[in-house]
Design a protein around this motif. Structure first.
Motif, short mmCIF file in Angstrom:
data_model
loop_
_atom_site.label_atom_id
_atom_site.label_comp_id
_atom_site.label_asym_id
_atom_site.label_seq_id
_atom_site.Cartn_x
_atom_site.Cartn_y
_atom_site.Cartn_z
N LEU A 203 0.82 -1.21 0.00
CA LEU A 203 0.00 0.00 0.00
C LEU A 203 0.85 1.26 0.00
O LEU A 203 0.34 2.37 0.18
CB LEU A 203 -0.93 0.00 1.23
N GLY A 204 2.17 1.08 -0.17
CA GLY A 204 3.06 2.23 -0.27
C GLY A 204 3.60 2.73 1.05
O GLY A 204 4.23 3.79 1.10
N ARG A 205 3.37 1.99 2.14
CA ARG A 205 3.89 2.39 3.45
C ARG A 205 5.07 1.49 3.79
O ARG A 205 4.89 0.34 4.20
CB ARG A 205 2.79 2.30 4.51
N TYR A 206 6.27 2.01 3.59
CA TYR A 206 7.47 1.18 3.69
C TYR A 206 8.17 1.37 5.04
O TYR A 206 8.10 2.43 5.66
CB TYR A 206 8.45 1.52 2.57
N HIS A 207 8.85 0.31 5.49
CA HIS A 207 9.77 0.35 6.63
C HIS A 207 9.08 0.70 7.94
O HIS A 207 9.73 1.16 8.87
CB HIS A 207 10.91 1.36 6.38
N ARG A 208 7.79 0.47 8.04
CA ARG A 208 7.13 0.74 9.32
C ARG A 208 7.33 -0.46 10.24
O ARG A 208 7.22 -1.61 9.82
CB ARG A 208 5.64 0.99 9.12
N PRO A 209 7.62 -0.23 11.53
CA PRO A 209 7.77 -1.35 12.46
C PRO A 209 6.49 -2.16 12.56
O PRO A 209 5.37 -1.63 12.42
CB PRO A 209 8.10 -0.66 13.79
#
Length: 693
Positions: A203-209
């Motif tokens: 969904l385009g949300r990268y590198h989130r914990p």
């Protein structure tokens, strides 16, 4: 207490005949499968109707939709809904091979530009006619997410390492619908990604914990004012209060039952594919504990085998280990034969999960891949497979060849009527003499003991693996198992009773007995095996010089000799250090090993009780085998406490000691089995056996 040997192809006809006898609306055909005495079905029907709402009909996972529909309709007719049967929304959405076929068609038509595969391995387990690996090359962008870079991971353009469940933030739903949160319990091993992180990146949300992704999801679900309090409450409780499924009461649709079309009964030879009891669908093939775990019925390890009946083996002159060539739709598979008592006469069973091409150092190249014989529609029963018997024989590693009752009453049981006539049948008078050449021990404190209920044991072998994990027991490999060098500290003996074509099967777990008059203790020249102050038969490893006198003197054959450096750094089958229990010594070669009643857990309970200035409570200590037993067949505790559960078990008239005529006075005893057969079915089976004889 009865088992009917029935070909898989006859199961639909059996279910239909049973449903008709029960009076299920819309089902009128009560013709039993060919060869089945109608009186057997009549007796079964009478039993179910007598039990009424307390009865239950359970269709197996591998059965067809029609069989499941008939079983649920039978439960409805018996009034079991709400008592023995409850309904709720499905927890796991299961895919089917039809979806995989549609995916293959889309690949052929070029309709896919990207394919994300999460936790699956279709290059290994898809039917060979789909040729999934070649089709995968037609997709421009392929990504595989999984714990291992397996066959599908290697065939994909990208492989994403999955975070192990023990190192990940996640949520889960129990089978009653209860929602819970999963917190990491170990430090991340390889910086893997959770499924939520992978989907979040799509969904385009990268590198989130992972924790942030999970919290955001639950924040969107929450309708209150104080999310932090709600979140902390769930973490503390471990679950979302009130999230259990309230249940459903589905209505019976008679029209759907009437529309069921009779399935063709099984005629001729049939091939049945089943998930492996230890490796499941193959995802656990790189686990040495599971590869070496004896399968519940066959006791085979480290290999694939085609199970054939004694009658089929005699008909085709098949010997144990003889190579069979099975052919389905032009696909061939070579696999050794295993002659299995109780197997339906014309049924060959193959277990899935072996034959992995990429499964780490342990699982690669072990056994044969039974998925190669699966048709495109993904069915698990195949009619009329080709069968050729070759002259080559392949040795198989089974752990049961050296465990026979040889006419002794190691496993005791009686029918309910016999038990009612003689409640002390398990304790013959000839074994009640307490005289011994050796003085009794005096115990001032705890005296540990174990009771194993043979009515409850289902032979699943969970205790074997739990003991192996708890006590750092090494795996030894196929060659050493064939030489009788298996190292398991507890075994589950399997016994047959009755004719080879339709025997009853019994199971008996056998750990160290921790004998009060232990014959191993008197023969050790260096006093490496000792009787401690709480009744345990201890092993002092740094004294043991490997004479193996204790093993020769043990009538139960529960001691294991560590022949080689199985745990050395360069050992091929070495268990990785993170998987070892730091509370248990890692033994080197040349010492004798055996069950210790998980003495490390006993010592920890002593420390906790001393720090709390209290006594150890009954049930506070659970051995690894007891903790994992799904049927709670194992009880452990202080036999010096008359109110403990283990003492109450040992006070039962069913309590007996194995080989008690030797006067070893084992601390581990058994509760004899009491069976409750249907008299009508028992009489039928007896008549048939006499006729066959």
């Amino acid at each position: 207490d009865h088992r009917l040997t029935l070909p898989a192809g006859d199961m639909a006809a059996f279910a239909r005949a049973l449903a008709a006898r029960l009076g299920v609306p819309g089902v009128s055909d009560d013709t039993p499968p060919a060869g089945l005495d109608p009186a057997w079905l009549d007796a079964l029907t009478e039993d179910l109707q007598r039990a009424g709402a307390q009865a239950v009909i359970i269709p197996g996972d591998q059965q067809s939709r029609d069989v499941h529909a008939l079983a649920h309709a039978g439960n409805h007719r018996l009034g079991a809904i709400g008592t023995t049967v409850s309904y709720g929304d499905p927890v796991i959405a299961r895919g089917d091979q039809g979806g995989l076929t549609e995916l293959a068609r889309a690949m052929d038509l070029g309709e896919l530009d990207s394919l994300l595969m999460m936790g699956v391995n279709p290059v290994y387990d898809a039917p060979p006619s789909l040729n999934f690996e070649q089709r995968l090359k037609r997709v421009p962008f392929t990504v595989h997410w999984g714990l291992y870079r397996d066959e599908t991971g290697r065939a994909s353009q990208w492989h994403l390492p999955a975070a192990h469940p023990l190192e990940a933030w996640d949520d889960a739903r129990a089978f009653d619908g209860t929602l819970s949160l999963m917190q990491p319990t170990i430090v991340p091993l390889y910086n893997g990604l959770t499924a939520q992180q992978v989907l979040d990146s799509c969904l385009g949300r990268y590198h989130r914990p992972a924790l942030e992704v999970l919290r955001d999801h639950w924040r969107r679900q929450y309708r209150g004012d104080d999310f932090e309090a709600h979140w902390n409450g769930m973490l503390k409780a471990g679950l979302a209060t009130g999230s259990a499924d309230p249940g459903r009461t589905p209505a019976l649709r008679e029209s759907a039952l009437a529309a069921l079309t009779p399935e063709a009964s099984g005629q001729g030879l049939e091939l049945v594919l089943r998930a492996d009891p230890a490796l499941h669908d193959g995802q656990y093939a790189n686990n040495g504990w599971l590869q070496e775990l004896p399968r519940p019925i066959t006791k085979l390890t480290w290999d694939s085998a085609a199970l054939v009946s004694p009658a089929l083996a005699e008909q085709h002159h098949i010997h144990e280990g003889q190579k069979l060539r099975l052919t389905v739709d032009g696909e061939r598979l070579n696999v050794p034969a295993w002659i299995q008592p109780g197997q339906p006469q014309n049924t060959i069973t193959l277990f899935l999960g072996q034959g992995r091409r990429v499964a780490g150092r342990i699982g690669t190249g072990v056994g044969a891949n039974a998925y190669r014989l699966m048709p495109a529609e993904g069915v698990y029963r195949i009619s009329d497979p080709g069968l050729e018997v070759e002259s080559v024989r392949i040795p198989l590693a089974s752990t049961q060849k050296h465990h026979n009752m040889a006419g002794r009453d190691l496993l005791r049981e009686a029918n309910l009527a016999d038990y009612q006539n003689d409640p002390e049948f398990a304790q013959p008078e000839r074994y009640k003499d307490e005289i011994s050449l050796y003085p009794d021990y005096q115990y001032d404190g705890y005296a540990w003991g174990m009771s194993i209920d043979l009515n409850s044991c289902i032979g699943c072998n969970a205790c074997v693996t739990a003991c192996q994990a708890e006590n750092n027991i090494p795996i030894v490999g196929k060659e050493e198992v064939m030489r009788g060098h298996d190292m398991h500290w507890i075994r589950v003996d399997r016994y047959y009773a009755g004719p080879a074509d339709d025997p009853d099967i019994r199971f008996q777990p056998v750990p160290c007995m921790h004998c009060e008059k232990a014959p191993c203790e008197y023969v050790c020249p260096v006093e490496a095996t000792q009787h401690n102050s709480e009744g345990l038969n201890d092993m002092i490893y740094n004294r043991c010089v490997g004479t193996r006198y204790c093993s020769q003197n043990c009538p139960y054959k529960v001691r294991r000799f560590n022949w080689f450096h199985y745990t050395s750094e360069d050992a091929e089958l070495h268990t990785p250090a993170p998987a070892e229990n730091p509370d248990v010594t890692v033994r080197s070669r040349g010492v004798m090993e055996k069950c210790t009643y998980c003495v490390q857990r006993i010592n920890q309970a002593h420390i906790d009780a001393r720090n709390g200035d209290r006594e150890i409570a009954d049930g506070e200590i659970k051995t690894a085998c007891q903790q994992v037993c799904p049927s709670e067949a194992i009880t452990f505790g202080d036999i010096g406490d008359p109110d403990s559960q283990v003492s109450r078990n040992k006070a039962s008239s069913l309590n007996y000691a194995m080989l008690e005529e030797l006067n070893t006075r084992p601390r581990t005893t058994y509760l004899a089995g009491v069976r409750n057969p249907n008299p009508a079915i028992e009489a039928l089976e007896s008549d048939h056996r006499e006729a066959d004889a």
